[in-house]
Design an enzyme around this catalytic site. Sequence first.
Site, PDB file in Angstrom:
ATOM      1  N   HIS A   1      45.241  48.668  48.624  1.00 39.88           N
ATOM      2  CA  HIS A   1      45.086  50.108  48.887  1.00 39.88           C
ATOM      3  C   HIS A   1      46.300  50.561  49.687  1.00 39.88           C
ATOM      4  O   HIS A   1      47.400  50.639  49.153  1.00 39.88           O
ATOM      5  CB  HIS A   1      43.757  50.297  49.626  1.00 39.88           C
ATOM      6  CG  HIS A   1      43.283  51.710  49.755  1.00 39.88           C
ATOM      7  ND1 HIS A   1      43.869  52.778  49.147  1.00 39.88           N
ATOM      8  CD2 HIS A   1      42.230  52.241  50.460  1.00 39.88           C
ATOM      9  CE1 HIS A   1      43.216  53.888  49.452  1.00 39.88           C
ATOM     10  NE2 HIS A   1      42.221  53.588  50.261  1.00 39.88           N
TER      11      HIS A   1
ATOM     12  N   LYS B   1      50.941  39.944  41.582  1.00 40.71           N
ATOM     13  CA  LYS B   1      50.811  41.401  41.419  1.00 40.71           C
ATOM     14  C   LYS B   1      52.060  42.019  42.005  1.00 40.71           C
ATOM     15  O   LYS B   1      52.492  41.665  43.104  1.00 40.71           O
ATOM     16  CB  LYS B   1      49.594  41.905  42.204  1.00 40.71           C
ATOM     17  CG  LYS B   1      48.282  41.702  41.471  1.00 40.71           C
ATOM     18  CD  LYS B   1      47.773  43.025  40.887  1.00 40.71           C
ATOM     19  CE  LYS B   1      46.598  42.826  39.971  1.00 40.71           C
ATOM     20  NZ  LYS B   1      45.333  43.029  40.642  1.00 40.71           N
TER      21      LYS B   1
ATOM     22  N   MET C   1      53.568  44.817  43.822  1.00 34.79           N
ATOM     23  CA  MET C   1      53.034  45.895  44.649  1.00 34.79           C
ATOM     24  C   MET C   1      53.777  47.204  44.386  1.00 34.79           C
ATOM     25  O   MET C   1      54.982  47.212  44.154  1.00 34.79           O
ATOM     26  CB  MET C   1      53.128  45.518  46.127  1.00 34.79           C
ATOM     27  CG  MET C   1      52.244  44.341  46.466  1.00 34.79           C
ATOM     28  SD  MET C   1      50.507  44.790  46.204  1.00 34.79           S
ATOM     29  CE  MET C   1      49.770  43.214  46.025  1.00 34.79           C
ATOM     30  N   GLY C   2      53.000  48.302  44.433  1.00 35.82           N
ATOM     31  CA  GLY C   2      53.604  49.607  44.160  1.00 35.82           C
ATOM     32  C   GLY C   2      53.485  49.999  42.689  1.00 35.82           C
ATOM     33  O   GLY C   2      53.939  51.075  42.301  1.00 35.82           O
ATOM     34  N   PHE C   3      52.870  49.124  41.889  1.00 33.17           N
ATOM     35  CA  PHE C   3      52.661  49.435  40.470  1.00 33.17           C
ATOM     36  C   PHE C   3      51.175  49.332  40.140  1.00 33.17           C
ATOM     37  O   PHE C   3      50.479  48.472  40.675  1.00 33.17           O
ATOM     38  CB  PHE C   3      53.434  48.465  39.570  1.00 33.17           C
ATOM     39  CG  PHE C   3      54.920  48.663  39.610  1.00 33.17           C
ATOM     40  CD1 PHE C   3      55.540  49.518  38.701  1.00 33.17           C
ATOM     41  CD2 PHE C   3      55.686  48.014  40.569  1.00 33.17           C
ATOM     42  CE1 PHE C   3      56.915  49.707  38.740  1.00 33.17           C
ATOM     43  CE2 PHE C   3      57.068  48.202  40.612  1.00 33.17           C
ATOM     44  CZ  PHE C   3      57.681  49.053  39.695  1.00 33.17           C
TER      45      PHE C   3
ATOM     46  N   HIS D   1      47.379  51.466  39.016  1.00 30.09           N
ATOM     47  CA  HIS D   1      46.446  52.344  39.715  1.00 30.09           C
ATOM     48  C   HIS D   1      45.096  52.278  39.020  1.00 30.09           C
ATOM     49  O   HIS D   1      45.044  52.203  37.794  1.00 30.09           O
ATOM     50  CB  HIS D   1      46.971  53.795  39.716  1.00 30.09           C
ATOM     51  CG  HIS D   1      46.327  54.640  40.755  1.00 30.09           C
ATOM     52  ND1 HIS D   1      45.133  55.273  40.555  1.00 30.09           N
ATOM     53  CD2 HIS D   1      46.696  54.910  42.027  1.00 30.09           C
ATOM     54  CE1 HIS D   1      44.798  55.914  41.658  1.00 30.09           C
ATOM     55  NE2 HIS D   1      45.728  55.709  42.568  1.00 30.09           N
TER      56      HIS D   1
ATOM     57  N   ARG E   1      51.728  61.743  41.723  1.00 30.30           N
ATOM     58  CA  ARG E   1      52.470  62.053  42.952  1.00 30.30           C
ATOM     59  C   ARG E   1      53.879  61.466  42.947  1.00 30.30           C
ATOM     60  O   ARG E   1      54.715  61.825  43.776  1.00 30.30           O
ATOM     61  CB  ARG E   1      51.688  61.503  44.160  1.00 30.30           C
ATOM     62  CG  ARG E   1      50.287  62.082  44.268  1.00 30.30           C
ATOM     63  CD  ARG E   1      49.402  61.228  45.151  1.00 30.30           C
ATOM     64  NE  ARG E   1      49.177  59.898  44.591  1.00 30.30           N
ATOM     65  CZ  ARG E   1      48.435  58.961  45.155  1.00 30.30           C
ATOM     66  NH1 ARG E   1      47.844  59.204  46.300  1.00 30.30           N
ATOM     67  NH2 ARG E   1      48.285  57.772  44.582  1.00 30.30           N
TER      68      ARG E   1
ATOM     69  N   ASP F   1      53.091  54.490  46.397  1.00 29.97           N
ATOM     70  CA  ASP F   1      53.666  53.570  47.380  1.00 29.97           C
ATOM     71  C   ASP F   1      55.056  53.076  46.971  1.00 29.97           C
ATOM     72  O   ASP F   1      55.820  52.620  47.822  1.00 29.97           O
ATOM     73  CB  ASP F   1      52.741  52.359  47.575  1.00 29.97           C
ATOM     74  CG  ASP F   1      51.443  52.777  48.221  1.00 29.97           C
ATOM     75  OD1 ASP F   1      51.488  53.597  49.133  1.00 29.97           O
ATOM     76  OD2 ASP F   1      50.384  52.291  47.795  1.00 29.97           O
TER      77      ASP F   1
ATOM     78  N   ARG G   1      23.507  53.806  49.099  1.00 34.33           N
ATOM     79  CA  ARG G   1      22.903  52.479  49.164  1.00 34.33           C
ATOM     80  C   ARG G   1      22.660  52.007  47.733  1.00 34.33           C
ATOM     81  O   ARG G   1      21.596  52.266  47.152  1.00 34.33           O
ATOM     82  CB  ARG G   1      21.584  52.584  49.937  1.00 34.33           C
ATOM     83  CG  ARG G   1      21.058  51.316  50.606  1.00 34.33           C
ATOM     84  CD  ARG G   1      20.702  50.263  49.613  1.00 34.33           C
ATOM     85  NE  ARG G   1      20.032  49.144  50.223  1.00 34.33           N
ATOM     86  CZ  ARG G   1      19.781  48.015  49.593  1.00 34.33           C
ATOM     87  NH1 ARG G   1      20.183  47.872  48.319  1.00 34.33           N
ATOM     88  NH2 ARG G   1      19.141  47.036  50.175  1.00 34.33           N
TER      89      ARG G   1
HETATM   90  C1  LIG Z   1      45.943  49.255  42.144  1.00 29.32           C
HETATM   91  C2  LIG Z   1      45.267  48.103  41.398  1.00 29.32           C
HETATM   92  C3  LIG Z   1      44.376  47.351  42.367  1.00 29.32           C
HETATM   93  C4  LIG Z   1      44.428  48.718  40.268  1.00 29.32           C
HETATM   94  O1  LIG Z   1      43.694  47.712  39.791  1.00 29.32           O
HETATM   95  P1  LIG Z   1      42.616  47.774  38.599  1.00 29.32           P
HETATM   96  O2  LIG Z   1      42.437  49.126  38.038  1.00 29.32           O
HETATM   97  O3  LIG Z   1      41.430  47.085  39.118  1.00 29.32           O
HETATM   98  O4  LIG Z   1      43.378  46.966  37.507  1.00 29.32           O
HETATM   99  P2  LIG Z   1      43.463  45.406  37.444  1.00 29.32           P
HETATM  100  O5  LIG Z   1      43.868  44.850  38.760  1.00 29.32           O
HETATM  101  O6  LIG Z   1      42.174  44.919  36.860  1.00 29.32           O
HETATM  102  O7  LIG Z   1      44.628  45.218  36.426  1.00 29.32           O
HETATM  103  C5  LIG Z   1      44.492  45.281  35.013  1.00 29.32           C
HETATM  104  C6  LIG Z   1      45.550  44.376  34.420  1.00 29.32           C
HETATM  105  O8  LIG Z   1      46.861  44.838  34.793  1.00 29.32           O
HETATM  106  C7  LIG Z   1      47.516  43.875  35.588  1.00 29.32           C
HETATM  107  N1  LIG Z   1      48.138  44.564  36.715  1.00 29.32           N
HETATM  108  C8  LIG Z   1      47.710  45.686  37.314  1.00 29.32           C
HETATM  109  N2  LIG Z   1      48.528  46.037  38.308  1.00 29.32           N
HETATM  110  C9  LIG Z   1      49.483  45.079  38.344  1.00 29.32           C
HETATM  111  C10 LIG Z   1      50.591  44.883  39.165  1.00 29.32           C
HETATM  112  N3  LIG Z   1      50.880  45.745  40.148  1.00 29.32           N
HETATM  113  N4  LIG Z   1      51.365  43.811  38.949  1.00 29.32           N
HETATM  114  C11 LIG Z   1      51.087  42.930  37.966  1.00 29.32           C
HETATM  115  N5  LIG Z   1      50.031  43.062  37.136  1.00 29.32           N
HETATM  116  C12 LIG Z   1      49.237  44.141  37.330  1.00 29.32           C
HETATM  117  C13 LIG Z   1      46.428  42.941  36.110  1.00 29.32           C
HETATM  118  O9  LIG Z   1      46.910  41.672  36.426  1.00 29.32           O
HETATM  119  C14 LIG Z   1      45.470  42.948  34.957  1.00 29.32           C
HETATM  120  O10 LIG Z   1      45.981  42.098  33.965  1.00 29.32           O
HETATM  121  P3  LIG Z   1      45.006  41.181  33.093  1.00 29.32           P
HETATM  122  O11 LIG Z   1      44.141  42.170  32.356  1.00 29.32           O
HETATM  123  O12 LIG Z   1      45.938  40.397  32.249  1.00 29.32           O
HETATM  124  O13 LIG Z   1      44.219  40.376  34.079  1.00 29.32           O
HETATM  125  C15 LIG Z   1      46.315  47.152  40.777  1.00 29.32           C
HETATM  126  O14 LIG Z   1      47.109  47.858  39.868  1.00 29.32           O
HETATM  127  C16 LIG Z   1      47.177  46.493  41.842  1.00 29.32           C
HETATM  128  O15 LIG Z   1      46.762  45.486  42.415  1.00 29.32           O
HETATM  129  N6  LIG Z   1      48.396  47.056  42.106  1.00 29.32           N
HETATM  130  C17 LIG Z   1      49.243  46.527  43.147  1.00 29.32           C
HETATM  131  C18 LIG Z   1      48.812  47.043  44.500  1.00 29.32           C
HETATM  132  C19 LIG Z   1      49.154  48.488  44.727  1.00 29.32           C
HETATM  133  O16 LIG Z   1      50.251  48.932  44.447  1.00 29.32           O
HETATM  134  N7  LIG Z   1      48.183  49.227  45.257  1.00 29.32           N
HETATM  135  C20 LIG Z   1      48.339  50.620  45.585  1.00 29.32           C
HETATM  136  C21 LIG Z   1      47.404  51.447  44.784  1.00 29.32           C
HETATM  137  S1  LIG Z   1      47.694  53.168  45.022  1.00 29.32           S
END
Ligand SMILES: CC(C)(COP(=O)(O)OP(=O)(O)OC[C@H]1O[C@@H](n2cnc3c(N)ncnc32)[C@H](O)[C@@H]1OP(=O)(O)O)[C@@H](O)C(=O)NCCC(=O)NCCS
Length: 395
Positions: A228, A261, A263-265, A267, A276, A318, A362
């Site tokens: 997050h 993962k 980071m920064g990619f 959503h 944004r 981010d 709940r």
């Molecule tokens: C934001 C986030 C948690 C969204 O997650 P989500 O909707 O639950 O999507 P998932 O994590 O299930 O990802 C779906 C697929 O994309 C991949 N993916 C998503 N974001 C990725 C990332 N930043 N880097 C590498 N792979 C990524 C996942 O590994 C997954 O692949 P799979 O289907 O082969 O397992 C996720 O994109 C992430 O962890 N991003 C990096 C953290 C970040 O930048 N957070 C800020 C959010 S504003």
Amino acid sequence: MTDIEIKKGLAGVTVDYTAISKVNPDTNSLLYRGYPVHELAATEPFEAVAYLLWHGELPDAEQLAALRATERAHRALVPAVQQAIDLLPPGAHPMDEIRTAASVIGAVDLADIGNVMDAVGTPDENLDRSIRLFAALPAIVAYGQRRRRGEALVPPRDDLDYAANFLWMTFGREADEVVVDAFNRSMILYAEHSFNASTFTARVVTSTLSDLYSAVVAAIGALKGPLHGGANEAVLHIFDEIGTADNVAAWLDQALAAKRKIMGFGHRVYKRGDSRVPTMKAALDTLVEHYDRPDVLALYTTLESEFVARKGIYPNLDYPSGPAYNLMGFDTLTFTPLFVAARVTGWTAHIMEQQASNALIRPLSAYNGPDERHIEGYVPDAAVQDAASRPEEAH
Ligand SMILES: CC(C)(COP(=O)(O)OP(=O)(O)OC[C@H]1O[C@@H](n2cnc3c(N)ncnc32)[C@H](O)[C@@H]1OP(=O)(O)O)[C@@H](O)C(=O)NCCC(=O)NCCS
């Protein structure tokens, strides 16, 4: 096993209405109270956007002046908060610092309220608490960074608006207009984003009739996580690891092979790009020019294009905000507390909305542990047996 459909992570579940913001992933738009966020970021000071989130309308000149006067009156770091921060070990994470500080502000403010029901507060009291938290957090963020650098506290300046004063308290010098503008935009972009994890946390806590400060403290805890709020901090660590644009391809090959993962990619809601990002990227461009750092832009664009080409996953807010805050002079550890200072406006707007139409949050769970079993040799007495035969109650 049951045939109940589990919505892991509440993905795709709509739990309530909100009039505060609308995220539309199809059109890539984000509206605060109906206004596109990029229009607000281009035209408004952060104080006006805070007012909009709380009241539903942008302020007129008089209303903005009144909010600014109250904000200025509550800017200074109060002694109890400074003492609490000073008691923390120097190595404490700034998110732990700001969470503790918000908790102290709440404890001090509610000290004379003995009855937990009264701590819930009236709408007017909660608006007042929201403004005071909004006003108090910048000094906490600024002092935290200065303390870690071994620098003395810089008191606020009454002649500066919110963004300029925030930068003044952090760096002890007046920031150039282009920096103030980029910072103001980042605050607006981070202010609100519907039922994200921290806002939902704040609403869950509020739904139990706990007080506004407790809800904000819990939200700060949720925001700390790298999935997050912690992501902008993680982006800078990745930039540091990669070094220069030339290293991107090899670094990415390794990172993806290790299933990291990036980071920064990505959503949860936006799948074709975060609405944004263009506004924050434009602010980053102005900073790159201002500080003459084309190397930052080269790394930024190369990592983005390589990652999008390989995975089809786009940057979130981010991604541009991390390097932007870095160029402004903020330490990487300070990035997520900056997010707190901005998002406190959205959290408190949601807390007040939840209070106005409350239902205890709940959900249910589907049990998948061991079947019922018993302690060998245990014989329940009659009263326990009697209670066990009554229908189960949820707590
Ligand atoms: C934001 C986030 C948690 C969204 O997650 P989500 O909707 O639950 O999507 P998932 O994590 O299930 O990802 C779906 C697929 O994309 C991949 N993916 C998503 N974001 C990725 C990332 N930043 N880097 C590498 N792979 C990524 C996942 O590994 C997954 O692949 P799979 O289907 O082969 O397992 C996720 O994109 C992430 O962890 N991003 C990096 C953290 C970040 O930048 N957070 C800020 C959010 S504003």
